[in-house]
Scaffold this motif. Sequence first.
Motif, PDB file in Angstrom:
ATOM      1  N   HIS A  33      12.680  -1.097  -2.338  1.00 38.87           N
ATOM      2  CA  HIS A  33      12.840  -1.105  -0.331  1.00 38.87           C
ATOM      3  C   HIS A  33      12.194  -1.198  -0.260  1.00 38.87           C
ATOM      4  O   HIS A  33      10.846  -1.228  -0.708  1.00 38.87           O
ATOM      5  CB  HIS A  33      13.019   0.468  -0.213  1.00 38.87           C
ATOM      6  CG  HIS A  33      13.844   1.133  -1.053  1.00 38.87           C
ATOM      7  ND1 HIS A  33      15.432   2.029  -0.271  1.00 38.87           N
ATOM      8  CD2 HIS A  33      14.227   1.696  -1.679  1.00 38.87           C
ATOM      9  CE1 HIS A  33      16.244   2.549  -0.672  1.00 38.87           C
ATOM     10  NE2 HIS A  33      15.395   2.444  -2.039  1.00 38.87           N
ATOM     11  N   LEU A  35       9.723  -1.400   3.621  1.00 40.03           N
ATOM     12  CA  LEU A  35      10.226  -0.357   4.708  1.00 40.03           C
ATOM     13  C   LEU A  35       9.009  -0.348   6.176  1.00 40.03           C
ATOM     14  O   LEU A  35       8.040  -1.790   5.403  1.00 40.03           O
ATOM     15  CB  LEU A  35       9.222   0.414   5.093  1.00 40.03           C
ATOM     16  CG  LEU A  35      10.456   1.617   3.633  1.00 40.03           C
ATOM     17  CD1 LEU A  35       9.478   2.592   3.103  1.00 40.03           C
ATOM     18  CD2 LEU A  35      11.795   2.297   3.959  1.00 40.03           C
ATOM     19  N   GLN A  37       6.215  -0.252   8.920  1.00 35.55           N
ATOM     20  CA  GLN A  37       5.850   0.617   9.971  1.00 35.55           C
ATOM     21  C   GLN A  37       4.834   0.660  10.985  1.00 35.55           C
ATOM     22  O   GLN A  37       3.784   0.146  10.343  1.00 35.55           O
ATOM     23  CB  GLN A  37       4.938   1.913   9.065  1.00 35.55           C
ATOM     24  CG  GLN A  37       4.973   3.632   9.604  1.00 35.55           C
ATOM     25  CD  GLN A  37       3.220   4.118   8.740  1.00 35.55           C
ATOM     26  OE1 GLN A  37       3.307   3.257   8.034  1.00 35.55           O
ATOM     27  NE2 GLN A  37       3.443   5.447   9.039  1.00 35.55           N
ATOM     28  N   GLY A  40       0.979   4.294  14.484  1.00 37.98           N
ATOM     29  CA  GLY A  40       1.428   5.184  15.126  1.00 37.98           C
ATOM     30  C   GLY A  40       2.895   5.360  15.168  1.00 37.98           C
ATOM     31  O   GLY A  40       3.230   6.542  16.383  1.00 37.98           O
ATOM     32  N   GLY A  41       3.928   4.894  15.063  1.00 41.91           N
ATOM     33  CA  GLY A  41       5.109   5.241  14.680  1.00 41.91           C
ATOM     34  C   GLY A  41       6.259   5.713  13.989  1.00 41.91           C
ATOM     35  O   GLY A  41       5.527   5.801  12.765  1.00 41.91           O
ATOM     36  N   GLY A  42       7.100   5.440  13.083  1.00 45.95           N
ATOM     37  CA  GLY A  42       8.037   5.877  12.194  1.00 45.95           C
ATOM     38  C   GLY A  42       7.845   4.883  11.213  1.00 45.95           C
ATOM     39  O   GLY A  42       7.695   3.868  11.773  1.00 45.95           O
ATOM     40  N   ILE A  43       8.311   4.683  10.222  1.00 45.46           N
ATOM     41  CA  ILE A  43       9.119   4.395   9.212  1.00 45.46           C
ATOM     42  C   ILE A  43      11.020   3.652   9.034  1.00 45.46           C
ATOM     43  O   ILE A  43      11.578   4.441   9.793  1.00 45.46           O
ATOM     44  CB  ILE A  43       8.735   4.857   8.092  1.00 45.46           C
ATOM     45  CG1 ILE A  43       6.882   4.952   8.105  1.00 45.46           C
ATOM     46  CG2 ILE A  43       9.377   4.178   6.551  1.00 45.46           C
ATOM     47  CD1 ILE A  43       7.057   6.361   6.697  1.00 45.46           C
ATOM     48  N   SER A  45      13.940   1.006   7.194  1.00 43.35           N
ATOM     49  CA  SER A  45      14.224   0.896   6.143  1.00 43.35           C
ATOM     50  C   SER A  45      14.398  -0.530   6.904  1.00 43.35           C
ATOM     51  O   SER A  45      15.193  -0.589   7.753  1.00 43.35           O
ATOM     52  CB  SER A  45      15.851   1.595   5.984  1.00 43.35           C
ATOM     53  OG  SER A  45      15.657   1.128   4.645  1.00 43.35           O
ATOM     54  N   ILE A  86       6.065  -1.935   4.065  1.00 47.91           N
ATOM     55  CA  ILE A  86       5.087  -0.773   2.441  1.00 47.91           C
ATOM     56  C   ILE A  86       6.902  -1.276   1.705  1.00 47.91           C
ATOM     57  O   ILE A  86       8.051  -1.413   1.969  1.00 47.91           O
ATOM     58  CB  ILE A  86       5.611   0.562   3.041  1.00 47.91           C
ATOM     59  CG1 ILE A  86       4.877   1.015   4.480  1.00 47.91           C
ATOM     60  CG2 ILE A  86       5.221   1.252   1.443  1.00 47.91           C
ATOM     61  CD1 ILE A  86       5.237   2.348   4.765  1.00 47.91           C
ATOM     62  N   PHE A 103       6.030   4.279  -3.510  1.00 44.73           N
ATOM     63  CA  PHE A 103       5.796   4.161  -3.380  1.00 44.73           C
ATOM     64  C   PHE A 103       4.147   3.094  -3.260  1.00 44.73           C
ATOM     65  O   PHE A 103       3.197   3.177  -3.724  1.00 44.73           O
ATOM     66  CB  PHE A 103       4.910   4.821  -1.161  1.00 44.73           C
ATOM     67  CG  PHE A 103       6.167   5.558  -1.257  1.00 44.73           C
ATOM     68  CD1 PHE A 103       7.224   6.520  -1.308  1.00 44.73           C
ATOM     69  CD2 PHE A 103       7.064   4.436  -0.054  1.00 44.73           C
ATOM     70  CE1 PHE A 103       8.311   7.018  -1.089  1.00 44.73           C
ATOM     71  CE2 PHE A 103       8.639   4.787   0.449  1.00 44.73           C
ATOM     72  CZ  PHE A 103       9.043   6.346  -0.213  1.00 44.73           C
ATOM     73  N   GLY A 104       4.020   1.752  -2.653  1.00 47.60           N
ATOM     74  CA  GLY A 104       2.837   0.882  -2.786  1.00 47.60           C
ATOM     75  C   GLY A 104       2.232   1.586  -1.313  1.00 47.60           C
ATOM     76  O   GLY A 104       2.861   2.130  -0.589  1.00 47.60           O
ATOM     77  N   LYS A 105       1.234   1.157  -1.289  1.00 45.73           N
ATOM     78  CA  LYS A 105       0.085   1.481  -0.701  1.00 45.73           C
ATOM     79  C   LYS A 105       0.222   0.936   1.329  1.00 45.73           C
ATOM     80  O   LYS A 105      -0.140   1.026   2.260  1.00 45.73           O
ATOM     81  CB  LYS A 105      -1.943   1.264  -0.859  1.00 45.73           C
ATOM     82  CG  LYS A 105      -1.605   2.245  -1.466  1.00 45.73           C
ATOM     83  CD  LYS A 105      -3.665   2.139  -2.085  1.00 45.73           C
ATOM     84  CE  LYS A 105      -3.544   2.509  -3.112  1.00 45.73           C
ATOM     85  NZ  LYS A 105      -4.885   2.911  -3.877  1.00 45.73           N
TER      86      LYS A 105
END
Lengths: 113, 112
Positions: A33, A35, A37, A40-43, A45, A86, A103-105
């Motif tokens: 996947h 992603l 971000q 300050g926000g959401g994630i 896909s 991500i 998950f990666g960083k």
Amino acid sequence: KNEVEQSPQNLTAQEGEFITINCSYSVGISALHWLQQHPGGGIVSLFMLSSGKKKHGRLIATINIQEKHSSLHITASHPRDSAVYICAVRSFDSGGGADGLTFGKGTHLIIQP
Amino acid sequence: NAGVTQTPKFQVLKTGQSMTLQCAQDMNHNSMYWYRQDPGMGLRLIYYSASEGTTDKGEVPNGYNVSRLNKREFSLRLESAAPSQTSVYFCASSEGNSYGYTFGSGTRLTVV
């Protein structure tokens, strides 16, 4: 446990540049996947892929299963592309209760006007 | 708008206080998840629910409990908050292992 490494960790580029973000993982996977971000926000896909290549607008994601590597490309980059990207993978052995996503960083991308 | 709704968006707790983070999705997804995101680390799974009535521990479940109240709602409870639980919490849902994820907007929790 699958290890997921992203590079670069930070990337600053000028508007219009072609951007490449890389993701490498250590064991076999069933899906990968990408992603996004925003600060300050959401994630959100972007892609889920298990082979080949997918394209959505200016974003392209590729995966090479044999090399255990995926890339996310952004063409004609724009300041609104500034975000953390991500990579996350689902391993083949992720049975049982846990969903098995590792998950990666993240890669922090800044596109300057 | 369809998606995953998390409340609250921000919360400050004192050590030892309890609270519940709420999550609801309106996409009829079977699977729901709670993750925490800490600086310099990837997202880590706290708890997971494959379907209504089932929950499973993830990578970092200690100090948390969850409830899958119905197909729509999956709550995360901190019984006795600790400063180590200061984090950003994300709820997510998915139709299953072969599908993408939809994430909520996150809850920024500070424990002092």
